[in-house]
Design a protein around this motif. Structure first.
Motif, PDB file in Angstrom:
ATOM      1  N   ALA A 165       0.849  -1.198   0.109  1.00 58.55           N
ATOM      2  CA  ALA A 165       0.203  -0.048  -0.044  1.00 58.55           C
ATOM      3  C   ALA A 165       0.943   1.347  -0.011  1.00 58.55           C
ATOM      4  O   ALA A 165       0.400   2.241  -0.970  1.00 58.55           O
ATOM      5  N   GLU A 166       1.902   1.122   0.598  1.00 53.90           N
ATOM      6  CA  GLU A 166       2.678   2.447   0.839  1.00 53.90           C
ATOM      7  C   GLU A 166       3.485   2.661  -0.563  1.00 53.90           C
ATOM      8  O   GLU A 166       3.651   3.884  -0.758  1.00 53.90           O
ATOM      9  N   CYS A 167       3.827   1.630  -1.480  1.00 55.48           N
ATOM     10  CA  CYS A 167       4.241   1.877  -2.603  1.00 55.48           C
ATOM     11  C   CYS A 167       3.396   2.264  -3.598  1.00 55.48           C
ATOM     12  O   CYS A 167       3.774   3.183  -4.443  1.00 55.48           O
ATOM     13  N   PHE A 168       2.077   1.798  -3.576  1.00 62.30           N
ATOM     14  CA  PHE A 168       1.022   2.258  -4.359  1.00 62.30           C
ATOM     15  C   PHE A 168       0.785   3.792  -4.201  1.00 62.30           C
ATOM     16  O   PHE A 168       0.673   4.521  -5.045  1.00 62.30           O
ATOM     17  N   LEU A 169       0.942   4.147  -2.954  1.00 64.41           N
ATOM     18  CA  LEU A 169       0.667   5.468  -2.749  1.00 64.41           C
ATOM     19  C   LEU A 169       1.845   6.521  -2.975  1.00 64.41           C
ATOM     20  O   LEU A 169       1.578   7.606  -3.750  1.00 64.41           O
ATOM     21  N   LYS A 170       2.930   5.854  -2.759  1.00 62.83           N
ATOM     22  CA  LYS A 170       3.952   6.862  -3.620  1.00 62.83           C
ATOM     23  C   LYS A 170       3.893   6.942  -4.911  1.00 62.83           C
ATOM     24  O   LYS A 170       4.060   8.165  -5.545  1.00 62.83           O
ATOM     25  N   ALA A 171       3.551   5.755  -5.542  1.00 59.92           N
ATOM     26  CA  ALA A 171       3.483   6.025  -7.177  1.00 59.92           C
ATOM     27  C   ALA A 171       2.278   7.006  -7.445  1.00 59.92           C
ATOM     28  O   ALA A 171       2.444   7.779  -8.391  1.00 59.92           O
ATOM     29  N   TYR A 172       1.237   7.028  -6.650  1.00 59.83           N
ATOM     30  CA  TYR A 172      -0.045   7.946  -6.809  1.00 59.83           C
ATOM     31  C   TYR A 172       0.823   9.292  -6.540  1.00 59.83           C
ATOM     32  O   TYR A 172      -0.032  10.504  -7.295  1.00 59.83           O
ATOM     33  N   GLU A 173       1.396   9.553  -5.664  1.00 56.09           N
ATOM     34  CA  GLU A 173       1.771  10.906  -5.396  1.00 56.09           C
ATOM     35  C   GLU A 173       2.831  11.370  -6.337  1.00 56.09           C
ATOM     36  O   GLU A 173       2.892  12.605  -6.786  1.00 56.09           O
ATOM     37  N   LEU A 174       3.603  10.549  -7.015  1.00 53.10           N
ATOM     38  CA  LEU A 174       4.345  10.782  -8.258  1.00 53.10           C
ATOM     39  C   LEU A 174       3.481  11.405  -9.397  1.00 53.10           C
ATOM     40  O   LEU A 174       3.918  11.862 -10.064  1.00 53.10           O
ATOM     41  N   GLU A 175       2.674  10.267  -9.784  1.00 49.50           N
ATOM     42  CA  GLU A 175       1.947  10.555 -11.010  1.00 49.50           C
ATOM     43  C   GLU A 175       0.319  10.079 -10.616  1.00 49.50           C
ATOM     44  O   GLU A 175      -0.044   8.909 -10.112  1.00 49.50           O
TER      45      GLU A 175
END
Length: 284
Positions: free
Chosen positions: A179-189
């Motif tokens: 989930a943390e990785c998915f959120l980081k991806a969303y914050e970037l794009e």
């Protein structure tokens, strides 16, 4: 009847194709791996270890000699690979041309983009633990390039690296980190599918009330949650039609009467299968 004749010797020691991490024991196997995975190849394949293997294990000194100067004079990757394909003769000219085109298209990719392709391939083949480690190295390499002022791919590439690392972690059932990785991806794009995957991972670790509160934080999240629940219902319905589910459903019936021993034996067998499957996907 069609008979295939092996070119060169069958190797006693395999060659591990870099970036794809597959062992090959013959030139035909090597050609198949090169052609089918041309989009994953980079200059790592052009090395003395390969030419030594072709010479020593396969006994093809002529081919090894032809490839050697391409390595040390930094020839083209497409010429290197097609030389191997043409020498072996496993594929016709059209197949070699198509492979060459794939390689030339990949020549415009940065080293980071090519490495990402290779790691994505690991995820596709359920080599999750190895993929997670490689994504972490790639993120570190990205940061090094930032600090050194080196050119970088588009920002979306980094977002996809974080997202796909989350996919690998989800494959290992480490949902909180996923989930943390998915959120980081969303914050970037800010792609809806990234946030949707974030919600899906959180759904597996939060209580129902915590998940509802998370989903209600913003309108977009709420709407994505509705879509996610519809998909969960659809996937559940599809799962209940699968042979594996029907087997488990009928297995539960063994709990009654004098069939309990059979029930426990079957539990142990199924647990062993699941453990073995998980160990394979989690192997380094």
């Amino acid at each position: 009847m069609r008979v295939s004749i092996c070119v060169g010797n069958y190797a006693s020691i395999p060659y591990c194709v870099p970036g794809i991490e597959l062992n090959v024991y013959s030139m035909e196997e090597l050609c198949f791996v090169l052609k089918e995975n041309a989009f994953l190849l980079d200059f790592a394949i052009m090395n003395d270890e390969l030419t030594d293997w072709i010479d020593r294990e396969c006994g093809l000194k002529e081919l090894a000699r032809a490839l050697h100067p391409m390595i040390h004079k930094k020839g083209s990757l497409s010429l290197f690979v097609t030389t191997i394909l043409n020498f072996t003769g496993l594929y016709d000219r059209q197949a070699a041309v198509e492979t060459e085109q794939v390689l030339k298209q990949g020549a415009g990719l940065s080293s980071i983009e090519k490495k990402k392709r290779q790691i994505d391939y690991m995820v596709k083949n359920k080599k999750y633990r190895m993929a997670v480690k490689e994504y972490e190295r790639l993120i570190g390499k990205w940061q090094e390039n930032v600090e050194e002022g080196e050119p970088l791919p588009a920002a979306e590439c980094l977002a996809l690296i974080w997202h796909n690392k989350g996919v690998a972690l989800a494959g290992l059932m480490i949902y909180e980190q996923a989930a943390e990785c998915f959120l980081k991806a969303y914050e970037l794009e800010a792609r809806p599918d990234f946030y949707r995957d974030y919600l899906a991972a959180k759904r597996l670790v939060l209580t129902e009330s915590e998940y509802v509160s998370l989903a209600a934080e913003n309108r977009a999240g709420y709407e994505l949650t509705l879509e996610l629940e519809k998909d969960m219902e659809r996937l559940t319905d599809e799962w209940e039609l699968q042979p594996e589910y029907l087997q488990l459903y009928h297995h539960r019936e063994l709990r009654t009467g004098d069939r309990k021993q059979k029930y426990y034996e079957e539990n142990e067998r199924l647990t062993r299968i699941l453990k073995d499957s998980y160990r394979k996907s989690a192997a380094d």
